[in-house]
Design a protein around this motif. Structure first.
Motif, mmCIF file in Angstrom:
data_model
loop_
_atom_site.group_PDB
_atom_site.id
_atom_site.type_symbol
_atom_site.label_atom_id
_atom_site.label_comp_id
_atom_site.label_asym_id
_atom_site.label_seq_id
_atom_site.Cartn_x
_atom_site.Cartn_y
_atom_site.Cartn_z
ATOM 1 N N GLN A 61 9.869 7.634 -0.906
ATOM 2 C CA GLN A 61 10.572 7.659 -2.184
ATOM 3 C C GLN A 61 10.308 6.417 -3.019
ATOM 4 O O GLN A 61 10.924 6.239 -4.068
ATOM 5 C CB GLN A 61 12.085 7.802 -1.944
ATOM 6 N N TYR A 62 9.420 5.543 -2.537
ATOM 7 C CA TYR A 62 9.102 4.290 -3.232
ATOM 8 C C TYR A 62 10.355 3.431 -3.462
ATOM 9 O O TYR A 62 10.478 2.746 -4.472
ATOM 10 C CB TYR A 62 8.417 4.567 -4.572
ATOM 11 N N ALA A 63 11.286 3.480 -2.526
ATOM 12 C CA ALA A 63 12.529 2.727 -2.646
ATOM 13 C C ALA A 63 12.399 1.413 -1.887
ATOM 14 O O ALA A 63 11.845 1.365 -0.778
ATOM 15 C CB ALA A 63 13.700 3.539 -2.100
ATOM 16 N N ASP A 64 12.908 0.338 -2.478
ATOM 17 C CA ASP A 64 12.892 -0.959 -1.819
ATOM 18 C C ASP A 64 13.773 -0.919 -0.572
ATOM 19 O O ASP A 64 14.882 -0.374 -0.600
ATOM 20 C CB ASP A 64 13.372 -2.053 -2.768
ATOM 21 N N LEU A 65 13.283 -1.499 0.503
ATOM 22 C CA LEU A 65 13.982 -1.479 1.782
ATOM 23 C C LEU A 65 14.430 -2.880 2.155
ATOM 24 O O LEU A 65 13.791 -3.867 1.799
ATOM 25 C CB LEU A 65 13.072 -0.917 2.882
ATOM 26 N N VAL A 66 15.537 -2.958 2.866
ATOM 27 C CA VAL A 66 16.072 -4.237 3.333
ATOM 28 C C VAL A 66 15.935 -4.273 4.846
ATOM 29 O O VAL A 66 16.367 -3.342 5.539
ATOM 30 C CB VAL A 66 17.539 -4.417 2.925
ATOM 31 N N THR A 67 15.327 -5.325 5.360
ATOM 32 C CA THR A 67 15.122 -5.456 6.797
ATOM 33 C C THR A 67 15.646 -6.798 7.273
ATOM 34 O O THR A 67 15.773 -7.752 6.490
ATOM 35 C CB THR A 67 13.623 -5.320 7.154
ATOM 36 N N ARG A 68 15.947 -6.866 8.551
ATOM 37 C CA ARG A 68 16.462 -8.089 9.170
ATOM 38 C C ARG A 68 15.317 -9.014 9.533
ATOM 39 O O ARG A 68 14.274 -8.568 9.986
ATOM 40 C CB ARG A 68 17.269 -7.727 10.416
ATOM 41 N N ALA A 116 8.975 -4.289 -0.539
ATOM 42 C CA ALA A 116 8.635 -3.559 -1.756
ATOM 43 C C ALA A 116 8.431 -2.077 -1.444
ATOM 44 O O ALA A 116 7.705 -1.709 -0.512
ATOM 45 C CB ALA A 116 7.386 -4.153 -2.400
ATOM 46 N N GLY A 117 9.052 -1.214 -2.236
ATOM 47 C CA GLY A 117 8.977 0.219 -1.991
ATOM 48 C C GLY A 117 7.607 0.805 -2.233
ATOM 49 O O GLY A 117 7.218 1.775 -1.571
ATOM 50 N N ASP A 118 6.843 0.234 -3.167
ATOM 51 C CA ASP A 118 5.517 0.779 -3.452
ATOM 52 C C ASP A 118 4.478 0.352 -2.427
ATOM 53 O O ASP A 118 3.311 0.739 -2.530
ATOM 54 C CB ASP A 118 5.059 0.345 -4.847
ATOM 55 N N ALA A 169 8.813 3.428 8.714
ATOM 56 C CA ALA A 169 9.631 4.622 8.920
ATOM 57 C C ALA A 169 9.950 4.841 10.393
ATOM 58 O O ALA A 169 11.016 5.371 10.731
ATOM 59 C CB ALA A 169 8.912 5.841 8.348
ATOM 60 N N GLU A 170 9.043 4.449 11.276
ATOM 61 C CA GLU A 170 9.277 4.594 12.709
ATOM 62 C C GLU A 170 10.179 3.502 13.273
ATOM 63 O O GLU A 170 10.564 3.560 14.449
ATOM 64 C CB GLU A 170 7.947 4.556 13.461
ATOM 65 N N GLY A 171 10.500 2.495 12.469
ATOM 66 C CA GLY A 171 11.276 1.376 12.973
ATOM 67 C C GLY A 171 10.466 0.437 13.831
ATOM 68 O O GLY A 171 11.021 -0.329 14.630
ATOM 69 N N LYS A 172 9.129 0.465 13.690
ATOM 70 C CA LYS A 172 8.240 -0.375 14.491
ATOM 71 C C LYS A 172 7.688 -1.564 13.703
ATOM 72 O O LYS A 172 6.717 -2.168 14.125
ATOM 73 C CB LYS A 172 7.068 0.469 15.015
#
Length: 293
Positions: free
Chosen positions: A78-85, A100-102, A199-202
């Protein structure tokens, strides 16, 4: 003729249905409206796995696999910005970082990944194989015997391909196996590979890859704590630290790359991708740089 083909097709379909449904269950016991409800499913090796709890027992358990269905909370691509730890080798909390989502949330396309990997493997192929032609084979150039009167076949040289130690006709010669691929396709392939690991959390983001010493046990202790991991790729922003090189060079399941050398094939070869904040920023900057024509 068309009717015969139609009858044969119906017969094949009925046989397939008889093999798919156990003898103790008839096809009339399954509600036909079940297949129109749009229940979530996933495909694994050609089989569709439906959720048993949502099916309400309409599909017999014999027809369902034991594999659970994973449904993410959001749609991928969805080209949405993601927040990660952000963390480190000691598991300490170092805050959060926005991806960055893109770059890290691009729709997954296997065809692009296939094209990029094929381009990488073809480009690194050496192409140094070589065979000798008739002019390169060592030996005499005289005619072995006269043309007529011997009763033998006509030959003009002993260096021909029909003789032992002779030439090889139409054999390989040193060449480049590289193929052309547009820069935008290469860049898209790297984005898709990063998005797939995210997306896989890897995808794990570290503050840095600093180690207290060059001992290999520092990396081994960290990798053993990770579940379902066979190979780990560590990506740093700049030049690799000497301590990290010494600590990982004896481990075949841990590899280190600078951000400039990150590629699709290396990402696919490893289960887990560990990147520093500097590496993430440099990759995003590289992906946002306009392509020079």
């Amino acid at each position: 003729m068309w009717n015969l083909a139609r009858v044969a097709w119906n017969l094949r379909q009925s046989r397939r249905l008889s093999f798919a449904i156990p003898p103790s269950i008839s096809a009339t016991q399954i509600d036909p409206s079940f297949f129109k409800r749009g229940l979530p499913f996933t495909t694994c090796k050609g089989f569709s796995t439906l959720e048993t709890q949502e099916s309400g027992g309409l599909i017999p358990s014999e027809l369902l696999t034991k594999k659970t269905v994973l449904r993410p909370d959001r749609d991928i691509g969805q080209y949405a910005d993601l927040v990660t730890r952000v963390t480190n080798f000691h598991g300490e909390d170092k805050g959060f970082m926005v991806l960055a989502g893109d770059v890290f949330d691009v729709p997954i396309r296997k065809d692009i990944i296939h094209r990029v990997v094929r381009w990488q493997l073809a480009k690194r192929q050496q192409g140094t194989h070589s065979t000798k032609t008739i002019s390169e084979v060592s030996g005499t150039g005289r005619k072995p015997y006269r043309q007529k009167g011997t009763g033998r076949a006509r030959h003009g040289t002993l260096r021909g391909p029909q003789f032992r130690h002779g030439a090889i006709m139409h054999g390989p010669k040193p060449r480049s196996h590289a193929i052309k691929l547009q820069k935008k396709v290469r860049r898209l392939g790297l984005k898709i590979a990063l998005s797939a690991r995210t997306a896989e959390g890897k995808l794990i983001v570290f503050e840095d890859l600093a180690l207290p010493s060059h001992k290999t046990k520092n990396i081994v202790n960290y990798v053993t704590q990770m579940e379902n991991t066979k190979k780990v790729l560590l990506v740093d922003g700049g030049p690799i630290d000497d301590k990290l090189k010494l600590a990982t060079r004896n481990l075949h399941y841990v590899n280190v790359l600078p951000s400039i050398g990150l590629n699709v094939y290396s990402i696919l070869l490893h289960d887990v991708l560990v990147m520093t904040q500097d590496a993430v920023n440099r990759i995003v900057e590289r992906m946002h740089t306009p392509i020079n024509r």
